[in-house]
Write an enzyme that holds these catalytic residues in place. Structure first.
Site, mmCIF file in Angstrom:
data_model
loop_
_atom_site.group_PDB
_atom_site.id
_atom_site.type_symbol
_atom_site.label_atom_id
_atom_site.label_comp_id
_atom_site.label_asym_id
_atom_site.label_seq_id
_atom_site.Cartn_x
_atom_site.Cartn_y
_atom_site.Cartn_z
ATOM 1 N N HIS A 49 35.415 51.319 45.123
ATOM 2 C CA HIS A 49 34.801 49.703 44.425
ATOM 3 C C HIS A 49 34.016 49.344 45.476
ATOM 4 O O HIS A 49 32.957 49.689 46.471
ATOM 5 C CB HIS A 49 36.550 49.060 45.080
ATOM 6 N N ASP A 53 40.114 53.245 51.300
ATOM 7 C CA ASP A 53 40.440 51.440 50.868
ATOM 8 C C ASP A 53 41.570 51.890 50.422
ATOM 9 O O ASP A 53 42.109 52.867 49.118
ATOM 10 C CB ASP A 53 39.743 51.254 49.953
ATOM 11 N N GLN A 96 45.061 49.648 46.714
ATOM 12 C CA GLN A 96 45.741 49.173 45.363
ATOM 13 C C GLN A 96 46.956 50.171 46.009
ATOM 14 O O GLN A 96 47.952 50.259 45.456
ATOM 15 C CB GLN A 96 45.247 50.030 44.809
ATOM 16 N N LYS A 98 47.238 41.346 47.209
ATOM 17 C CA LYS A 98 47.747 41.682 46.305
ATOM 18 C C LYS A 98 49.317 42.622 46.546
ATOM 19 O O LYS A 98 49.774 43.649 45.657
ATOM 20 C CB LYS A 98 46.942 42.638 46.161
ATOM 21 N N CYS A 110 34.809 45.709 39.960
ATOM 22 C CA CYS A 110 33.915 45.931 41.060
ATOM 23 C C CYS A 110 33.744 47.483 41.122
ATOM 24 O O CYS A 110 33.761 47.274 42.114
ATOM 25 C CB CYS A 110 34.369 44.910 41.994
HETATM 26 C C1 LIG Z 1 40.519 49.760 45.900
HETATM 27 C C2 LIG Z 1 39.793 48.057 45.925
HETATM 28 N N1 LIG Z 1 39.455 47.718 47.272
HETATM 29 C C3 LIG Z 1 38.428 47.204 47.669
HETATM 30 C C4 LIG Z 1 38.736 45.500 46.861
HETATM 31 C C5 LIG Z 1 38.831 44.317 47.571
HETATM 32 O O1 LIG Z 1 39.898 43.784 48.113
HETATM 33 P P1 LIG Z 1 39.760 41.957 48.044
HETATM 34 O O2 LIG Z 1 38.640 41.133 47.589
HETATM 35 O O3 LIG Z 1 41.250 41.703 48.672
HETATM 36 O O4 LIG Z 1 38.703 41.998 49.552
HETATM 37 C C6 LIG Z 1 39.752 45.900 45.655
HETATM 38 C C7 LIG Z 1 40.216 44.453 44.928
HETATM 39 O O5 LIG Z 1 40.211 44.533 43.875
HETATM 40 C C8 LIG Z 1 40.443 46.719 45.249
HETATM 41 O O6 LIG Z 1 41.251 46.825 43.986
#
Ligand SMILES: Cc1ncc(COP(=O)(O)O)c(C=O)c1O
Length: 425
Positions: A141, A218, A221, A244, A383
């Site tokens: 991401h 990370d 998800q 989420k 993203c």
């Molecule tokens: C795999 C992953 N990492 C990071 C993020 C970023 O999350 P946030 O926007 O809550 O910081 C997301 C959000 O869609 C994500 O799906």
């Protein structure tokens, strides 16, 4: 067997806890929260972006504001003490949920993105330099990719990307090739928000440790959708977002091993994170407060605590089983059509989301038509622009599932996709 019986969780009872699932939408934006004319029942399949919030979570936040709203760690008065206890207990609850050793290892941030930036700034800017490498993957991401990319530019370290194979899985031979003596950090996503791939994070963490590097996972998800045990994974850092996983927006978590967090400089300076301040110098509070400068997200912490209680009542293994069931069902139904391309691993080996394209229909057009049928999905690059470049497309449509979704809702998605196909001939 009735449809209800064939789910690993009681979807009907769960749905009753989410008032938003009773509303209808008609495609047009009217006054926020009000149904427009010509409406249909909402089919919410955009959980990978943000999940919905059940009554007990909203009620916990309301109880906080109506009952003990005050600043934390600053007052001797009773309300401040009550708010402080609730705020601290939320750290304990998160620690228990992911099997961390204690609240010292749990830093509250705004979201996964901020958790990532905290480590990149507080650790990366200090520790990285020319001759060092940061290893990440092609499926990251932007929260991770852009952050490490920019920190590497500033420090002169090299960033390298583990390739994704044709089945949407990490090329582990390539990982072994890239992770070497120059590596200081290996940062990877646990469950890909585009491919649905579930990465072997414990294995890659071990590869990082073998060369003396740290591992950052990370889990944006992953934590909402499956049991996560940070001790078993053994990663040095692990990040996720409250919004989420049934919680409110505005709260994220950074897990870090205590000794490593202890060795790092603060990321933000100010009130609450200090112990002693003089005109000349300052010393820092104990963990985790050293990394939580200023008035924190107290109501959100209370909400996250309630969200974890809710998920734990269902059981994370059951949540995972439900996610997998829906992902496989959606994968099978969508792949019935030759003109649908689905990205990522097969239906029986993925997290609860499916990103796809329909030949001849741009993902944005598809999403817009689906919206007319009250089906909410996400369209775009999710993203993950570089990953989309690698997949040979600028955008995709993504349906992502959660505990309140049903097979019937996936049928509604597929029917709406059929209508879009007809519209575009
Ligand atoms: C795999 C992953 N990492 C990071 C993020 C970023 O999350 P946030 O926007 O809550 O910081 C997301 C959000 O869609 C994500 O799906």
């Amino acid at each position: 067997m009735s449809t209800q019986e064939s789910y690993p969780i009681d979807v009907e009872a769960i749905r009753a806890d989410f008032p938003i699932l009773d509303r209808t939408v008609g495609g047009d934006v009217t006054t926020p929260g009000e149904s427009s004319e010509d409406t249909e029942p909402l089919v919410y399949l955009d959980n990978g972006a943000t999940s919905q919030t059940p009554r007990p979570v909203v009620e916990a936040i309301v109880d906080y504001y109506y009952g003990y709203n005050a600043n934390v760690h600053r007052g001797i008065h009773q309300l401040s003490q009550e708010a402080s206890v609730a705020y601290e207990e939320a750290h304990d609850r998160v620690a228990e949920f992911i099997n961390a050793e204690g609240r010292e290892e749990i830093v509250f941030t705004k979201n996964t993105t901020e958790s990532m930036n905290l480590v990149a700034y507080a650790w990366g800017l200090e520790e990285l330099g020319p001759g060092d490498s940061v290893i990440t993957t092609q499926m990251e991401h932007h929260a991770s990719l852009v952050t490490w990319q920019q920190i590497c530019k500033r420090t002169g370290a090299e960033i390298r990307f583990i390739e994704v194979d044709e089945n949407g899985r990490l090329d582990m031979d390539h990982a072994a090739e890239l992770i070497d003596e120059s590596t200081e950090m290996v940062s990877l996503v646990h469950v890909s928000n585009t491919l649905g791939t579930v990465n072997p994070v414990a294995e890659i963490t071990e590869m990082a440790h073998d060369v003396g590097a740290y591992a950052f996972v990370d889990g944006a998800q992953a934590v909402p959708t499956r049991p996560v045990d940070v001790a078993a994974i053994d990663a040095d850092f692990y990040a996720f977002s409250g919004h989420k996983m049934l919680g409110p927006t505005g709260i994220g978590v950074l897990y870090g091993k205590e000794a490593i967090l202890e060795s790092m400089q603060p990321y933000l300076y100010g009130g609450d994170m200090i112990r002693k301040v003089t005109y000349e110098d300052s010393t820092w509070e104990d963990l985790p407060w050293k990394f939580e400068a200023g008035t924190p997200n107290i109501a959100q912490a209370v909400g996250l605590h309630a969200a974890i209680d809710y998920l734990d009542d269902i059981g994370m293994a059951n949540v995972q089983a439900h996610e997998e069931l829906l992902a496989e069902y959606a994968y099978d139904r969508l792949s019935d059509h030759d003109d649908v391309e689905i990205y990522g691993p097969p239906g029986d080996d993925r997290g609860g989301l499916v990103a796809f394209n329909v030949d001849g229909v741009h993902a944005h057009d598809l999403s817009s038509i689906l919206n007319d049928y009250a089906v909410a999905i996400r369209a775009g690059d999710h993203c993950t622009q570089p990953l989309h470049d690698t997949l040979g497309t600028a955008a995709s449509a993504r349906a992502s599932f959660y505990i309140y979704n049903t097979r019937e809702e996936i049928d509604a998605l597929v029917e709406a996709v059929d209508s879009a196909r007809q519209l575009f001939g």
